[in-house]
Scaffold this motif. Sequence first.
Motif, PDB file in Angstrom:
ATOM      1  N   GLU A  77       0.953  -1.094   0.126  1.00 27.60           N
ATOM      2  CA  GLU A  77      -0.186  -0.023   0.077  1.00 27.60           C
ATOM      3  C   GLU A  77       0.865   1.299  -0.008  1.00 27.60           C
ATOM      4  OE1 GLU A  77      -2.553  -0.440   3.405  1.00 27.60           O
ATOM      5  OE2 GLU A  77      -3.843  -2.044   2.161  1.00 27.60           O
ATOM      6  N   GLY A  78       1.798   1.232   0.616  1.00 27.93           N
ATOM      7  CA  GLY A  78       2.719   2.309   0.860  1.00 27.93           C
ATOM      8  C   GLY A  78       3.469   2.650  -0.475  1.00 27.93           C
ATOM      9  N   LEU A  79       4.106   1.537  -1.256  1.00 25.45           N
ATOM     10  CA  LEU A  79       4.631   1.539  -2.380  1.00 25.45           C
ATOM     11  C   LEU A  79       3.768   2.126  -3.556  1.00 25.45           C
ATOM     12  CD1 LEU A  79       7.306   1.387  -3.878  1.00 25.45           C
ATOM     13  CD2 LEU A  79       7.137  -1.025  -3.983  1.00 25.45           C
ATOM     14  N   ALA A  80       2.711   1.610  -3.442  1.00 17.42           N
ATOM     15  CA  ALA A  80       1.711   2.014  -4.507  1.00 17.42           C
ATOM     16  C   ALA A  80       1.078   3.386  -4.398  1.00 17.42           C
ATOM     17  CB  ALA A  80       0.351   1.076  -4.496  1.00 17.42           C
ATOM     18  N   ALA A  81       0.930   3.948  -3.238  1.00 17.26           N
ATOM     19  CA  ALA A  81       0.753   5.348  -2.950  1.00 17.26           C
ATOM     20  C   ALA A  81       1.845   6.228  -3.562  1.00 17.26           C
ATOM     21  CB  ALA A  81       0.224   5.498  -1.598  1.00 17.26           C
ATOM     22  N   SER A  82       3.020   5.821  -3.008  1.00 16.85           N
ATOM     23  CA  SER A  82       4.198   6.378  -3.550  1.00 16.85           C
ATOM     24  C   SER A  82       4.368   6.633  -5.131  1.00 16.85           C
ATOM     25  CB  SER A  82       5.277   5.972  -3.190  1.00 16.85           C
ATOM     26  OG  SER A  82       6.708   6.685  -3.425  1.00 16.85           O
ATOM     27  N   SER A 108      -3.611  -6.330  -5.384  1.00 16.02           N
ATOM     28  CA  SER A 108      -5.083  -5.881  -5.624  1.00 16.02           C
ATOM     29  C   SER A 108      -5.478  -4.987  -4.502  1.00 16.02           C
ATOM     30  CB  SER A 108      -5.971  -6.991  -5.625  1.00 16.02           C
ATOM     31  OG  SER A 108      -5.579  -8.289  -6.086  1.00 16.02           O
ATOM     32  N   SER A 109      -5.124  -5.422  -3.397  1.00 15.22           N
ATOM     33  CA  SER A 109      -5.654  -4.523  -2.136  1.00 15.22           C
ATOM     34  C   SER A 109      -4.892  -3.060  -2.359  1.00 15.22           C
ATOM     35  CB  SER A 109      -5.223  -5.387  -0.741  1.00 15.22           C
ATOM     36  OG  SER A 109      -5.409  -4.475   0.051  1.00 15.22           O
ATOM     37  N   ALA A 110      -3.509  -3.327  -2.515  1.00 20.13           N
ATOM     38  CA  ALA A 110      -2.901  -1.843  -2.622  1.00 20.13           C
ATOM     39  C   ALA A 110      -3.549  -0.996  -3.871  1.00 20.13           C
ATOM     40  CB  ALA A 110      -1.542  -2.048  -2.914  1.00 20.13           C
ATOM     41  N   LEU A 111      -3.700  -1.558  -5.079  1.00 20.96           N
ATOM     42  CA  LEU A 111      -4.413  -0.864  -6.050  1.00 20.96           C
ATOM     43  C   LEU A 111      -5.793  -0.481  -5.826  1.00 20.96           C
ATOM     44  CD1 LEU A 111      -3.286  -3.157  -9.124  1.00 20.96           C
ATOM     45  CD2 LEU A 111      -2.362  -0.843  -8.404  1.00 20.96           C
ATOM     46  N   GLY A 112      -6.376  -1.275  -4.959  1.00 21.94           N
ATOM     47  CA  GLY A 112      -7.736  -0.649  -4.504  1.00 21.94           C
ATOM     48  C   GLY A 112      -7.712   0.496  -3.674  1.00 21.94           C
ATOM     49  N   GLU A 116      -9.297   4.305  -4.280  1.00 23.97           N
ATOM     50  CA  GLU A 116     -10.095   4.977  -3.380  1.00 23.97           C
ATOM     51  C   GLU A 116      -9.686   6.407  -3.256  1.00 23.97           C
ATOM     52  OE1 GLU A 116     -10.046   2.835   0.224  1.00 23.97           O
ATOM     53  OE2 GLU A 116     -11.130   1.024  -0.824  1.00 23.97           O
ATOM     54  N   THR A 117      -8.447   6.753  -3.537  1.00 25.85           N
ATOM     55  CA  THR A 117      -7.841   8.024  -3.428  1.00 25.85           C
ATOM     56  C   THR A 117      -8.565   9.008  -4.403  1.00 25.85           C
ATOM     57  OG1 THR A 117      -6.122   8.014  -4.880  1.00 25.85           O
ATOM     58  CG2 THR A 117      -5.622   7.558  -2.462  1.00 25.85           C
ATOM     59  N   GLY A 118      -9.207   8.568  -5.606  1.00 26.49           N
ATOM     60  CA  GLY A 118      -9.919   9.367  -6.462  1.00 26.49           C
ATOM     61  C   GLY A 118      -8.813   9.773  -7.634  1.00 26.49           C
ATOM     62  N   ASP A 119      -7.864   9.283  -7.322  1.00 26.99           N
ATOM     63  CA  ASP A 119      -6.735   9.645  -8.327  1.00 26.99           C
ATOM     64  C   ASP A 119      -6.904   8.525  -9.554  1.00 26.99           C
ATOM     65  OD1 ASP A 119      -5.047  11.389  -9.402  1.00 26.99           O
ATOM     66  OD2 ASP A 119      -3.299  10.625  -7.919  1.00 26.99           O
TER      67      ASP A 119
END
Length: 177
Positions: A77-82, A108-112, A116-119
């Motif tokens: 999740e952290g890497l995907a957000a970054s 899949s969880s990280a991409l979800g 969710e950020t709307g980006d």
Amino acid sequence: MRKPPKPPTPERLEKAALAYLERYAASREGVRKVLMRRVERAARAGIADRETAAGAVETVLAKLAAKGLLNDKLYAEGLAASLARRGLARGRIAERLKLKGVAREEISSALGAVDETGDDDRARAIRWAKKKRLGPFGDPAKRAARRMRDIAALARAGFEPELARKIVDSEADALEP
């Protein structure tokens, strides 16, 4: 000359893993690779048995996971957000996570979480074009000559060719939110 490796005892492997995790965020597979390089070096030097040391690596990984120091879900999740903030496409983010050894469920969880950020990919493509000065964000005098190169740059970043064309052919004012 390099000093000969020390025997990969569970204590030494755990210490090495903790030292690595102090410096870098890593997936379980990433830490496994780091520790297995130590084991391999010791095995080539004739100091350790590969099978025994590999078992010790798995024990250390389980111990670190039980303590909460290795959590692939949080890492992903952290890497995907970054990567999303940097402007990478959804597909490129998934590819990068897979290369880091993250399991499909965590990807899949990280991409979800990123979704969710709307980006969406369009917003990330615009961010990428700004960052790399592509299309309407580049030199206006060279825009026509660089059109295909800019589209290719966006496509290599993982964006759909049609989206890349729309962004490169748009005006900067039309792309602002």
